[in-house]
Design a protein around this motif. Structure first.
Motif, PDB file in Angstrom:
ATOM      1  N   ILE A   9      -6.314  -1.300  23.661  1.00 42.77           N
ATOM      2  CA  ILE A   9      -5.889  -0.842  22.336  1.00 42.77           C
ATOM      3  C   ILE A   9      -4.434  -0.396  22.441  1.00 42.77           C
ATOM      4  CG2 ILE A   9      -6.318   0.758  20.438  1.00 42.77           C
ATOM      5  CD1 ILE A   9      -9.163   1.087  21.474  1.00 42.77           C
ATOM      6  N   CYS A  23      -5.873  10.260  15.854  1.00 41.41           N
ATOM      7  CA  CYS A  23      -6.149   8.852  16.097  1.00 41.41           C
ATOM      8  C   CYS A  23      -6.896   8.668  17.420  1.00 41.41           C
ATOM      9  CB  CYS A  23      -4.839   8.072  16.120  1.00 41.41           C
ATOM     10  SG  CYS A  23      -5.021   6.316  16.508  1.00 41.41           S
ATOM     11  N   LEU A  27     -10.701   7.157  18.491  1.00 42.56           N
ATOM     12  CA  LEU A  27     -10.925   6.084  19.457  1.00 42.56           C
ATOM     13  C   LEU A  27     -11.883   6.509  20.567  1.00 42.56           C
ATOM     14  CD1 LEU A  27      -7.308   4.629  19.742  1.00 42.56           C
ATOM     15  CD2 LEU A  27      -9.235   3.769  18.400  1.00 42.56           C
ATOM     16  N   GLN A  30     -15.575   6.089  19.496  1.00 39.53           N
ATOM     17  CA  GLN A  30     -16.062   4.759  19.131  1.00 39.53           C
ATOM     18  C   GLN A  30     -17.459   4.504  19.710  1.00 39.53           C
ATOM     19  OE1 GLN A  30     -14.266   2.108  17.218  1.00 39.53           O
ATOM     20  NE2 GLN A  30     -13.391   4.084  16.618  1.00 39.53           N
ATOM     21  N   GLN A  34     -16.705   3.401  26.437  1.00 44.60           N
ATOM     22  CA  GLN A  34     -15.382   3.898  26.813  1.00 44.60           C
ATOM     23  C   GLN A  34     -14.896   3.316  28.133  1.00 44.60           C
ATOM     24  OE1 GLN A  34     -13.030   6.042  25.242  1.00 44.60           O
ATOM     25  NE2 GLN A  34     -14.284   5.440  23.484  1.00 44.60           N
ATOM     26  N   ILE A  37     -12.636   0.270  27.663  1.00 43.99           N
ATOM     27  CA  ILE A  37     -11.478   0.449  26.785  1.00 43.99           C
ATOM     28  C   ILE A  37     -10.316   1.056  27.577  1.00 43.99           C
ATOM     29  CG2 ILE A  37     -10.555   1.644  24.751  1.00 43.99           C
ATOM     30  CD1 ILE A  37     -13.419   1.876  23.706  1.00 43.99           C
ATOM     31  N   ILE A  39      -6.444   2.584  26.422  1.00 41.23           N
ATOM     32  CA  ILE A  39      -5.621   2.907  25.259  1.00 41.23           C
ATOM     33  C   ILE A  39      -4.178   3.051  25.726  1.00 41.23           C
ATOM     34  CG2 ILE A  39      -5.214   4.538  23.376  1.00 41.23           C
ATOM     35  CD1 ILE A  39      -8.184   5.384  23.681  1.00 41.23           C
ATOM     36  N   THR A  89      -3.680  -0.636  16.372  1.00 39.74           N
ATOM     37  CA  THR A  89      -3.676   0.289  15.244  1.00 39.74           C
ATOM     38  C   THR A  89      -2.423   1.142  15.366  1.00 39.74           C
ATOM     39  OG1 THR A  89      -5.033   1.815  13.925  1.00 39.74           O
ATOM     40  CG2 THR A  89      -5.048   2.141  16.324  1.00 39.74           C
ATOM     41  N   LEU A 100     -14.144  -0.689  16.514  1.00 39.27           N
ATOM     42  CA  LEU A 100     -13.931  -1.587  17.650  1.00 39.27           C
ATOM     43  C   LEU A 100     -15.096  -2.562  17.813  1.00 39.27           C
ATOM     44  CD1 LEU A 100     -11.644  -1.994  19.632  1.00 39.27           C
ATOM     45  CD2 LEU A 100     -12.825  -0.504  21.249  1.00 39.27           C
TER      46      LEU A 100
END
Length: 291
Positions: A9, A23, A27, A30, A34, A37, A39, A89, A100
């Protein structure tokens, strides 16, 4: 059950450290695993530093891109991204918990790009006119994706292989680079889907003056993306089309006559602002602005 694909992301931020934690919290919450993911936050103002009082999650990395522009920041994020799928985003956005999973689910079904739905909310201290305008006219993702085969980067999912095929964002643009890139990708034969349930919530501008600034920025993006290459006749034709009175507003449902009149005045005035901005750029009186 198959393991979920790894997702990167990418979030550019420009002097919005105060908004970023909200934000990131969205995330972290979600429904997507995790551990699948990463970020990547890209700071686009090297003179600012991340706040020391924020407890950054383990899967958050912060990079710095000194070159101005959110597309330069996103390109740096892409250089460091490990995911086979990329999600974009912005730091002032709040994705819903299913965001997601819904977007990546459509990529898994075979689509190459996915544009998700945008919903506006009025921020604390925001005025009603700005909220009303943005909720009616900004970020029309259904039209962007289904009609124009384009999407904004505030809510975009892409297979990494698409960037390998068509290249990165045009980082010379201060605005409109998301439309330019997604159109380049779909023109190359890549498929795009609209994700109604992959919702990102976005604050409306707080004032009409902020809408004017936004219009100037987006008009600069329009100018460098296509307007500057038009013939003189096409420039005139396009300008007259933009400046036509937006009388269809009076047919909007669910609004009072006063709200319709307010929207009419705001929309028409902002179009004149945009035309003036492009005229100044054409005459070399200024450079494109950024937020």
């Amino acid at each position: 059950m198959n393991k979920q694909p790894f997702v990167s992301i990418i979030i550019p931020t420009y002097r919005e450290w105060h908004l970023l934690p909200t934000c990131l919290e969205a995330l972290i919450n979600q429904t997507y695993s995790q551990d699948q993911i990463e970020i990547i936050v890209v700071n686009n103002d090297p003179e600012t530093v991340p706040p020391s009082d924020v407890d950054w999650a383990e899967n958050v990395r912060i990079l710095t891109q000194p070159k101005p522009g959110s597309y330069a920041a996103r390109n740096l994020g892409l250089d460091h991204a490990k995911g086979e799928y990329i999600a974009f985003t912005d730091s002032d956005c709040i994705p819903v918990p299913e965001w997601l999973a819904e977007g990546i689910g459509l990529l898994d079904q075979g689509f190459d790009l996915v544009g998700g739905k945008m919903e506006f909310f009025k921020p604390k201290g925001g005025d009603h006119q700005a909220f009303l305008f943005e909720s009616r006219f900004s970020f029309r993702q259904d039209r962007n994706v289904l009609q124009n085969k384009q999407s904004i980067t505030a809510n975009l999912f892409v297979k990494r292989k698409v960037f390998d095929q068509v290249g990165l964002f045009d980082q010379s643009l201060m605005s409109g680079g998301d439309y330019e890139w997604t159109k380049r990708a779909t023109d190359a034969g890549n498929t795009i889907a609209y994700a109604e349930k992959a919702i990102v919530k976005h604050p409306s501008r707080k004032s009409f003056q902020a809408l004017i600034k936004k219009k100037r920025r987006t008009s600069g993006g329009m100018y460098y993306s296509f307007f500057k290459d038009f013939s003189t006749f096409r420039k005139l034709q396009f300008t007259l089309w933009i400046l036509r009175p937006p009388v269809t507003i009076f047919g909007f449902k669910g609004l009072s006559w006063k709200e319709k009149l307010s929207l009419f005045r705001a929309r028409w005035y902002l179009e004149w602002v945009g035309v003036k901005e492009m005229a100044n750029l054409h005459l070399g009186k200024k450079n494109a602005i950024r937020e």
